[in-house]
Design a protein around this motif. Structure first.
Motif, PDB file in Angstrom:
ATOM      1  N   ALA A   1       0.850  -1.195   0.000  1.00  0.00           N
ATOM      2  CA  ALA A   1       0.000   0.000   0.000  1.00  0.00           C
ATOM      3  C   ALA A   1       0.884   1.243   0.000  1.00  0.00           C
ATOM      4  N   PRO A   2       0.358   2.382  -0.439  1.00  0.00           N
ATOM      5  CA  PRO A   2       1.168   3.605  -0.429  1.00  0.00           C
ATOM      6  C   PRO A   2       1.491   4.056   0.998  1.00  0.00           C
ATOM      7  N   ASP A   3       2.585   4.790   1.149  1.00  0.00           N
ATOM      8  CA  ASP A   3       3.029   5.234   2.473  1.00  0.00           C
ATOM      9  C   ASP A   3       1.974   6.079   3.180  1.00  0.00           C
ATOM     10  N   ASP A   4       1.264   6.891   2.423  1.00  0.00           N
ATOM     11  CA  ASP A   4       0.276   7.774   3.054  1.00  0.00           C
ATOM     12  C   ASP A   4      -1.027   7.054   3.402  1.00  0.00           C
ATOM     13  N   ASP A   5      -1.163   5.790   3.024  1.00  0.00           N
ATOM     14  CA  ASP A   5      -2.358   5.011   3.353  1.00  0.00           C
ATOM     15  C   ASP A   5      -1.928   3.579   3.677  1.00  0.00           C
TER      16      ASP A   5
END
Length: 196
Positions: A160-164
């Motif tokens: 998953a992306p770092d911000d989520d």
């Protein structure tokens, strides 16, 4: 007074006629080779090792067509002869690829069809590898890749992306058309399959 026909003028057209025939043979042979090459390119898209050879045969066939057209328009015998030779080489390459494919299909040469799938969102990162190279890609919502391998395993990692980092991601591996593993989790998952 009667005038005798000029034999030299008649002989001047003979090489052009032979060149035109050779050019026409080159055009037809090149067209057949190009059709075979196009079909082989479509078949070999998942097989990275054979795709460049099929593409080279297609380029040779196109060159034969161009030489054939040039030979038809000019009286230069070399253009027609070159068209035939280049078209024949393209056709031989196509036929060799067909034999390789037939031997592979009939002989069961250990090629496995692999499909890796992943979901997440709205964007996520995947890592996987085939026989020739590894891939690190960003996919949106869902995605899949197909490839052919001589190996006996496959793996895909989904992150998953770092911000989520708390979002749910999932992966699947299909081995020769059969779903062999499917996982989902939060943040990151890795699907691995060993055929042995």
């Amino acid at each position: 007074m009667t005038q005798t026909p000029d034999n030299a003028a008649g002989n001047r057209h003979a090489p052009a006629s032979g060149s035109s025939r050779r050019a026409l043979v080159g055009i037809w042979t090149g067209a057949v080779a190009l059709l075979l090459s196009a079909a082989l390119i479509v078949l070999f898209i998942p097989i990275a090792a054979l795709l460049p050879i099929a593409a080279a045969a297609a380029f040779l066939a196109i060159a034969a067509l161009l030489l054939g057209v040039r030979g038809m328009r000019s009286a230069v015998p070399r253009s027609g002869t070159s068209a035939v030779v280049v078209a024949a080489v393209a056709l031989v390459v196509d036929l060799v690829l067909i034999v390789v494919m037939a031997v592979g299909v009939l002989g069961g040469n250990g090629l496995n069809q692999v499909e890796v799938r992943a979901t997440g969102g709205p964007t996520f990162t995947v890592s996987f590898a085939d026989d020739t190279q590894s891939y690190d890609e960003e996919w949106a919502s869902s995605g899949w890749k197909q490839y052919t391998t001589t190996g006996d395993s496959a793996e895909i990692a989904v992150t998953a992306p770092d911000d989520d980092s708390d979002s749910t991601v999932s992966c699947q591996i299909l081995w020769n058309g059969e779903l062999v593993i499917e996982l989902s989790g939060t943040g990151a998952v890795t699907c691995r399959y060993d055929a042995d």
